[in-house]
Enzyme design. Structure first.
Site, short mmCIF file in Angstrom:
data_model
loop_
_atom_site.label_atom_id
_atom_site.label_comp_id
_atom_site.label_asym_id
_atom_site.label_seq_id
_atom_site.Cartn_x
_atom_site.Cartn_y
_atom_site.Cartn_z
N SER A 1 81.63 77.63 -5.12
CA SER A 1 80.55 77.21 -4.22
C SER A 1 80.16 78.37 -3.32
O SER A 1 80.48 79.52 -3.62
CB SER A 1 81.00 75.99 -3.41
OG SER A 1 79.90 75.42 -2.72
N ASN A 2 79.47 78.09 -2.23
CA ASN A 2 79.08 79.13 -1.27
C ASN A 2 79.10 78.53 0.13
O ASN A 2 79.24 77.32 0.27
CB ASN A 2 77.70 79.69 -1.65
CG ASN A 2 76.63 78.61 -1.58
OD1 ASN A 2 76.39 78.04 -0.52
ND2 ASN A 2 76.01 78.30 -2.71
N PRO A 3 79.00 79.37 1.16
CA PRO A 3 79.21 78.85 2.52
C PRO A 3 78.01 78.18 3.19
O PRO A 3 78.00 77.99 4.41
CB PRO A 3 79.62 80.09 3.31
CG PRO A 3 79.24 81.25 2.51
CD PRO A 3 78.81 80.82 1.16
N SER A 4 76.99 77.78 2.44
CA SER A 4 75.81 77.15 3.07
C SER A 4 76.24 75.91 3.88
O SER A 4 76.97 75.06 3.38
CB SER A 4 74.81 76.73 1.98
OG SER A 4 73.84 75.88 2.54
N ALA B 1 71.25 76.04 -1.39
CA ALA B 1 71.87 77.26 -1.94
C ALA B 1 72.56 76.85 -3.24
O ALA B 1 73.75 76.54 -3.26
CB ALA B 1 72.85 77.85 -0.94
#
Ligand code: CTP
Length: 229
Positions: free
Chosen positions: A32-35, A99
């Site tokens: 995943s990503n930090p959005s 994101a």
């Protein structure tokens, strides 16, 4: 009964996507990503406050549903597309802040992979470009806003995305700089529209930027309609 001008006008239907997506390689692990989803939630709330009818499709975030907004929660990029597609067919404005992960593991193990079994190289495959796919079905009068998070060459990449993803507006921001982008409550964004010079909003809170963006989207839709597009 008095019929005031504009009284019967139906509200603008606005569809917002927000937050990250998750792509699992086994039932308990994902990429995943930090959005944080803060920008998208602020836009959904500002649009609602402007009297628009708002649907929000959100990846996993730690934010409460904005009041008066219909929220659908999803995890993967495919689920995000599946939730957005039917709503896109009838919306007037699409704002894609999500994101979305561009890649996912090519195989998802049905059971938890034990640590001594993990093959340390995970083969990846592309996730569909949700915005580009939806924009191919754009109806006349629909207004599409994409986001571009970049570490460098923001204007070049953002203008490229404007064309590739058939957007009316790209909201670009730098990631990896203090007080901007993922997680932060503050943001500085740059707006790119076809045949117009870039415009900066902020530094300001994401709430203030969201209100100004909603105002500009309303104005941009008006200009587009006036031009007969
Ligand atoms: N987006 C999308 N589907 C994806 C990736 C991105 O719909 N699989 C959308 C985002 O919601 C955003 C816009 O496309 O509105 C641009 O996203 P960004 O991550 O900046 O660009 P990418 O298209 O992923 O390209 P790159 O990673 O090469 O910069």
């Amino acid at each position: 009964m008095v019929n005031l001008p504009g009284m019967n006008a139906s509200p603008i239907r606005c569809l917002v996507s927000a937050g990250p997506t998750r792509e699992y390689f086994d039932p308990v692990r994902f990429l995943s990503n930090p959005s944080s989803g803060k920008m998208g939630y602020a836009i959904a709330e500002a649009a609602r406050q402007a009297g628009w009818q708002v649907d929000l499709v959100s990846g996993p975030v730690a934010l409460a549903d904005p009041p008066g907004v219909n929220v659908t929660r999803v995890e993967t990029g495919q689920e995000m597309y599946d939730a957005l597609a039917p709503l896109f067919a009838t919306c007037d404005v699409l704002v894609m802040t999500a994101a979305i992960m561009d890649y996912r593991p090519a195989e998802k193990a049905p059971q938890k992979v034990k640590k001594d079994q993990l093959d340390m190289s995970v083969r990846m495959e592309p996730v569909m470009d949700v915005l580009k796919t939806l924009a191919q079905r754009k109806r006349p009068g629909q207004y599409i806003v994409g986001f571009a998070a970049e570490t460098n060459d923001l204007e070049t990449y953002a203008r490229g995305k404007l064309l590739k993803k058939k957007c009316d507006l790209i909201v670009g921001n730098y990631i990896g700089r203090a007080g901007t982008g993922f997680q932060s409550d503050q943001n500085t964004v740059f707006l790119f529209a076809p045949n117009q010079p870039a415009r900066q909003l902020g530094p300001a809170s994401k709430v203030e930027i969201a209100r100004e963006l909603v105002r500009l989207i309303g104005e941009g839709r008006g200009t587009k309609a006036d031009s007969g597009e």
